[in-house]
Design an enzyme around this catalytic site. Structure first.
Site, PDB file in Angstrom:
ATOM      1  N   GLY A  16      40.641 -32.051  32.804  1.00 50.07           N
ATOM      2  CA  GLY A  16      40.731 -33.166  33.765  1.00 50.07           C
ATOM      3  C   GLY A  16      40.847 -34.527  33.106  1.00 50.07           C
ATOM      4  CE  LYS A  17      43.625 -34.979  27.352  1.00 46.52           C
ATOM      5  NZ  LYS A  17      44.984 -35.491  27.174  1.00 46.52           N
ATOM      6  N   GLY A  18      43.586 -36.305  32.847  1.00 49.57           N
ATOM      7  CA  GLY A  18      44.418 -37.162  33.708  1.00 49.57           C
ATOM      8  C   GLY A  18      43.611 -37.773  34.840  1.00 49.57           C
ATOM      9  CE  LYS A 188      27.438 -26.769  15.366  1.00 51.50           C
ATOM     10  NZ  LYS A 188      26.671 -27.689  14.507  1.00 51.50           N
ATOM     11  N   GLY A 359      63.186 -26.824  47.305  1.00 47.87           N
ATOM     12  CA  GLY A 359      63.485 -25.612  46.556  1.00 47.87           C
ATOM     13  C   GLY A 359      64.942 -25.583  46.150  1.00 47.87           C
ATOM     14  CB  CYS A 386      63.920 -31.794  49.786  1.00 48.25           C
ATOM     15  SG  CYS A 386      65.337 -32.227  48.784  1.00 48.25           S
ATOM     16  CD  GLU A 410      70.844 -25.206  46.419  1.00 48.28           C
ATOM     17  OE1 GLU A 410      70.686 -26.100  47.261  1.00 48.28           O
ATOM     18  OE2 GLU A 410      70.003 -24.951  45.539  1.00 48.28           O
ATOM     19  CG  HIS A 549      60.952 -34.419  47.272  1.00 53.97           C
ATOM     20  ND1 HIS A 549      60.520 -33.145  47.536  1.00 53.97           N
ATOM     21  CD2 HIS A 549      62.204 -34.310  46.798  1.00 53.97           C
ATOM     22  CE1 HIS A 549      61.477 -32.284  47.219  1.00 53.97           C
ATOM     23  NE2 HIS A 549      62.515 -32.972  46.769  1.00 53.97           N
ATOM     24  CD  GLU A 551      57.011 -33.916  48.424  1.00 52.25           C
ATOM     25  OE1 GLU A 551      57.292 -34.395  49.541  1.00 52.25           O
ATOM     26  OE2 GLU A 551      57.721 -33.091  47.838  1.00 52.25           O
TER      27      GLU A 551
HETATM   28  N1  GLN Z   1      68.466 -27.381  46.587  1.00 52.53           N
HETATM   29  C1  GLN Z   1      68.595 -28.514  47.426  1.00 52.53           C
HETATM   30  C2  GLN Z   1      69.476 -29.588  46.805  1.00 52.53           C
HETATM   31  O1  GLN Z   1      69.674 -29.611  45.623  1.00 52.53           O
HETATM   32  C3  GLN Z   1      67.232 -29.086  47.775  1.00 52.53           C
HETATM   33  C4  GLN Z   1      66.502 -29.655  46.603  1.00 52.53           C
HETATM   34  C5  GLN Z   1      65.056 -29.927  46.880  1.00 52.53           C
HETATM   35  O2  GLN Z   1      64.495 -29.386  47.815  1.00 52.53           O
HETATM   36  N2  GLN Z   1      64.428 -30.717  46.050  1.00 52.53           N
HETATM   37  O3  GLN Z   1      69.957 -30.449  47.481  1.00 52.53           O
END
Ligand code: GLN
Length: 572
Positions: A16-18, A188, A359, A386, A410, A549, A551
């Site tokens: 837990g250094k961070g 130690k 993803g 995303c 994709e 994102h 988050e």
């Molecule tokens: N695979 C998708 C893209 O490249 C979504 C990427 C993600 O969810 N970060 O656009």
């Protein structure tokens, strides 16, 4: 001149250094100082962008488009500031800069050597990141005794000479094991860590002792004798339930006061922990429990790495929960479960909400789409992040707009309805196989439509004002302004970070909107191309998603609007 606090770790990694570094920063902020933090990663990778998240944890994205080790995320979550990519220094970056300079003839024929050129470049980078701050925390990654740490410790020792010892303090974080067969806390390994550090000429001013239990007086004294520092500066940091307790616990040991005394300065204001304490109390003893399913592809991740690979989502849910006095229990459900079997989708009714996180690739995609379909039809609160937006658009196109073959290129490059696709400018980069350059990375502005649910969510947590200020700040830098995009007069605008290649295909936007899905926010690129950033369903307040994102911008006490809105929906 900024004051430096160098944090190094002894005994082992993962103690837990961070979070301890971030907690020290939070304490100094509470004492009225302007703080930033730097993370040194001794690996040779240029940045974390190419590291496997399943091994190394999530890749953190900064406003300025850096792909960084997750520690920078920890700093932002505690300090509630935006930290730029230059605050992450890797061995790869240092050597690359030195070699590039050598090739450009900048060393004027000198022999370029480890000493002084490498430590000098390290110091230059640290000083550059320190401008305009009162305190700069420098966390040295890895553990004392690692060969790859040596150049950095050398550079920090040299920085000490440059700025004077009174402006630089060393903190060593160690671990004190309690072997189960003797049930006694052992000092130690800490003694050995002190000795290893002294080999680099560094003697710690503070030792923070991580352990299962608090440190007793006997052990503090033992370390005092060995390290030759006052036992007052030997600080106990026992295991806790939530990392956000750490600043409070360190303050019980008066760490803030002691640090300021070391630097011979005083508090600028008396700390007020009441808000933070309340949030921690809500995390520890929440009024309600909410069950959320995160449907992703997890088969190649072991149980231990799962939370780390999605640490920002995990934290964003904790932050939203803390502000709403609820605990969010996360259930990681493998998308493959929902691929062929309608019955499994029915299991989703046991959850208060469903998230499809970011993803890449085809694995588990049909399962994610089925889970989204279940959430939409049954009005279970849904948050798409995303890929979670892209697949929600695919689901809607297939099942509401009647485009049975709809897909993202994709996964199916030959689909007759490419509702999610790579945009022409990016395609050129991809064709040259420059994957690194083809992503939309970093902070992008989105214009939010009047009266949209999205705008309300951002206004609810006060983000519109904050984001407008931040956009103005970033716009001052031309290279940032270009990425952030164009703004429209008198329109509300917000800022979120991105990491993706594919986009909602502009050709399908009208058709999808005619069928009842609203694109409630968009980005305007320099060439006036509009890219869709948010979706919502006006008939279903429980359903929304973003191409970004969010988050990455969630902090304790300043939760992400989308996560806050989602948890609120789950709590209804
Ligand atoms: N695979 C998708 C893209 O490249 C979504 C990427 C993600 O969810 N970060 O656009």
């Amino acid at each position: 001149m900024p004051k430096y606090i160098v944090v190094a770790g002894g005994v082992m990694s993962g103690v837990g250094k961070g979070v301890t570094t971030a907690s020290i920063g939070k304490i100094l902020q509470e004492h009225g100082y302007k703080v930033t933090a730097i993370k040194i990663d001794p690996y040779i990778n240029y940045d974390a962008g190419t590291l496997r998240p399943t091994e190394h944890g999530e890749v953190w994205v900064t406003d300025d488009g850096g792909e960084i080790d997750q520690d920078l995320g920890t700093y932002e979550r505690f300090l509630n500031v935006d930290i730029p990519k230059r605050n992450n220094i890797t061995t790869g970056q240092i050597y690359k800069t030195v070699i590039d300079k050598e090739r450009q003839g900048e060393y004027l024929g000198q022999t370029v050597q480890f000493i002084p050129h490498i430590p000098n470049e390290i110091k230059r980078r640290i000083k550059e990141a320190s401008n305009n701050y009162d305190f700069v925390l420098v966390e040295v990654g890895g553990t004392i005794g690692d060969y790859e740490n040596i150049p950095f410790l050398f550079a920090l020792k040299s920085l000490e000479r440059d700025v004077g010892k009174k402006n630089l303090t060393y903190v060593l974080i160690t671990y004190l094991p309690i072997p189960s067969h003797i049930e006694e806390m052992k000092t130690k390994p800490t003694q050995q860590a002190i000795r290893l550090l002294s080999e680099s000429g560094i003697f710690p001013d503070f030792i923070i002792c991580r352990a299962k239990k608090p440190l007793d007086v006997v052990r503090k004294k033992k370390i005092e004798t060995y390290a030759n520092i006052a036992s007052d500066n030997v600080i106990s940091e026992p295991d806790i339930e939530t990392v956000y307790q750490i600043p409070l616990d360190l303050e019980k040991e008066k760490l803030g006061e002691k640090l300021l005394k070391e630097f011979e300065i005083k508090s600028k204001k008396s700390p007020n922990w009441s808000e933070w304490k309340k949030l921690v109390e809500n995390i520890l003893n929440p009024k309600k429990n909410i069950k959320v399913a995160i449907v992703g592809k997890y088969t190649d991740i072991g149980d231990y790495n799962l939370a780390d690979s999605y640490i920002s989502i995990n934290q964003a849910l904790i932050h939203a929960g803390a502000s709403l006095n609820a605990r969010v229990e996360i259930n990681w459900l493998d998308a493959k479960m929902f691929e062929n079997d309608k019955k499994s989708s029915n299991d989703l009714k046991n959850y208060d909400g469903i998230i499809v996180p970011g993803g890449f690739g085809a694995s588990g995609v049909e399962g994610k789409i089925n889970a989204i379909n279940y959430a939409r039809i049954n009005k279970i609160p849904y948050l798409g992040l995303c890929y979670g937006l892209q697949l929600a658009v695919v689901e809607f196109a297939r099942n509401v707009c009647g485009l049975k073959d709809a897909h993202t290129t994709e996964v199916n490059p030959k689909t007759s309805a490419p509702v999610i696709d790579v945009q022409p400018a990016q395609r050129q980069i991809l064709e040259k196989s420059m994957f690194g350059g083809s992503m939309r990375l970093g902070a992008y502005a989105s214009i939010l439509k009047e009266k949209s649910r999205m705008l309300k969510l951002y206004e609810d947590v006060g983000r519109v004002k904050d984001d407008e200020k931040r956009i103005q700040e970033l716009m001052k830098d031309k290279s940032q302004a270009f990425r952030i995009g164009l703004l429209e007069k008198n329109k509300k605008v917000v800022l979120e970070r991105h990491r993706h290649r594919y986009e909602v295909n502009p050709k399908y936007v009208d058709l999808i909107e005619k069928n009842g899905m609203v694109f409630s926010g968009y980005y305007i690129r320099g060439d006036n191309t509009k890219l869709m950033e948010y979706i919502e369903l006006p008939k279903n307040d429980n359903f929304f998603a973003t191409q970004a994102h969010p988050e990455f911008k969630s902090r304790l006490g300043n939760p992400s609007p989308l996560f806050y809105g989602f948890v609120k929906n789950c709590n209804k």
